[in-house]
Structures are given as C-alpha cells and as structure tokens.
Motif scaffolding. Structure first.
Motif, short mmCIF file in Angstrom:
data_model
loop_
_atom_site.label_atom_id
_atom_site.label_comp_id
_atom_site.label_asym_id
_atom_site.label_seq_id
_atom_site.Cartn_x
_atom_site.Cartn_y
_atom_site.Cartn_z
N CYS A 167 8.50 -8.09 0.07
CA CYS A 167 6.94 -8.04 0.03
C CYS A 167 6.78 -6.92 -0.99
O CYS A 167 7.61 -5.78 -0.90
CB CYS A 167 6.69 -7.63 1.32
SG CYS A 167 7.26 -8.68 2.81
N SER A 168 5.60 -6.94 -1.52
CA SER A 168 5.60 -5.77 -2.56
C SER A 168 4.07 -5.62 -2.67
O SER A 168 3.02 -6.50 -2.56
CB SER A 168 5.91 -6.03 -3.83
OG SER A 168 5.46 -7.12 -4.48
N LEU A 169 3.44 -4.51 -3.19
CA LEU A 169 1.95 -4.22 -3.21
C LEU A 169 2.06 -3.12 -4.40
O LEU A 169 2.80 -2.27 -4.43
CB LEU A 169 1.65 -3.30 -2.11
CG LEU A 169 -0.03 -3.00 -1.91
CD1 LEU A 169 -0.46 -4.10 -2.02
CD2 LEU A 169 -0.26 -1.94 -0.62
N PRO A 170 1.62 -3.60 -5.43
CA PRO A 170 1.50 -2.95 -6.87
C PRO A 170 0.74 -1.59 -6.89
O PRO A 170 0.06 -1.34 -5.93
CB PRO A 170 0.93 -3.96 -7.75
CG PRO A 170 0.71 -5.30 -7.06
CD PRO A 170 0.91 -4.79 -5.74
N ALA A 171 1.37 -0.85 -7.78
CA ALA A 171 0.76 0.45 -7.85
C ALA A 171 -0.80 0.62 -8.04
O ALA A 171 -1.13 -0.35 -9.03
CB ALA A 171 1.51 1.65 -8.73
N ARG A 172 -1.51 1.36 -7.43
CA ARG A 172 -2.77 1.57 -7.77
C ARG A 172 -3.37 3.05 -7.77
O ARG A 172 -3.20 3.44 -6.61
CB ARG A 172 -3.57 0.53 -7.04
CG ARG A 172 -5.23 0.46 -7.09
CD ARG A 172 -5.78 -0.47 -6.41
NE ARG A 172 -7.23 -0.42 -6.95
CZ ARG A 172 -7.86 -1.64 -6.50
NH1 ARG A 172 -7.51 -2.61 -5.96
NH2 ARG A 172 -9.19 -1.68 -7.11
N GLY A 173 -3.72 3.28 -8.73
CA GLY A 173 -4.28 4.82 -8.72
C GLY A 173 -3.23 5.91 -8.51
O GLY A 173 -2.37 5.72 -9.16
N CYS A 174 -3.44 6.57 -7.81
CA CYS A 174 -2.22 7.77 -7.37
C CYS A 174 -1.35 7.16 -6.25
O CYS A 174 -0.11 7.77 -5.79
CB CYS A 174 -2.79 8.78 -6.62
SG CYS A 174 -3.82 8.88 -4.99
#
Length: 142
Positions: free
Chosen positions: A62-69
C-alpha cells in the motif's frame, strides 16, 4: 481510525457509515495505491502431526505518494481471502448500490489444496475488486 472485526481490520468503526467518516476524502483515496504483490500457500500444523491446514495469504503493498511537505508512505500487509470477503461485506452493508455490483472472485479449494492457476486467478480478481472498490469510493463521494 480504528476498525472493527467485521471488515477484517480494513476500514471502519462499528455502525459507522461513509457519511459519518470525517477523515474520508475522495482526493486522498484517489492517491492511494494498493497492489497485491504475491499470493502464497501457508501451512499450520495442529496438535496431531497428521492434522495440517493450508491457507492462502495475499501480500499487499500500500502506498501514498509524497505531496507537499508530506513524505511518501509505504507499508506492506498480508491478508487472507476471508479478510477481503469481510471487507466486501462491510462495504456492501454501507452502500449496496456502489459496492454490490463489483465482481468477486469465488472461493475454490480443491481437496484441501489450491493450485497455482487458481491462486493467480483469485489474486487477479482480488486486485480488480480493490481497484473497483477504490474507484467506487471516489465516485460515491463526488
């Protein structure tokens, strides 16, 4: 968010509907990636040496891409078919129209063992279910 036993440890608190989940956001769900990397047969041995039980485990990334900080988040988890089934039942209970028509791979054990072709087919079906369920979550919230 804590989860109940009814959904197999995936999503929701008991007696909680999608309308009541304040932290649920379609934009976040769109960014989550769920991939079933592998499926394997495991064996447990009962008290007697002749008593062996086989079961399938599906290993997910499961992954959640980087976003902002916020950095990229990545985690791995393993679930049995029954956990996915419980998730499906919980989703259907929450929204039968959105989740009831999503195709579901059948349970097919052949004399206590499962062959590789069946495992591949079920893995594909579970992956499609996850993708379709995520899409239904996004569509339902728009």
């Amino acid at each position: 968010m804590t989860s109940s036993d009814s959904d197999g440890g995936f999503l929701f608190k008991k007696d909680q509907s999608l309308d009541g989940v304040e932290s649920y956001h379609a934009a976040l769900v769109r960014r989550v990636q769920l991939v079933i990397d592998s499926a394997e047969i495991r064996e447990t041995t009962g008290l007697r040496a002749q008593s062996k039980n086989h079961y399938a485990v599906y290993c997910m990334t499961c992954s959640l891409p980087a976003r902002g900080c916020h950095p990229r988040m990545l985690w791995k988890t393993e679930h049995r078919y029954s956990t996915f089934f419980n998730l499906r039942q919980a989703l259907i209970k929450l929204n039968p129209k959105a989740f009831g028509s999503i195709p579901w791979p059948p349970r097919r054990w052949i004399s206590g063992s499962c062959n590789k072709a069946t495992m591949r087919e079920r893995k594909k079906g579970l992956q499609k279910f996850l993708c379709d369920a995520m899409q239904a979550c996004c569509t339902d919230q728009e």
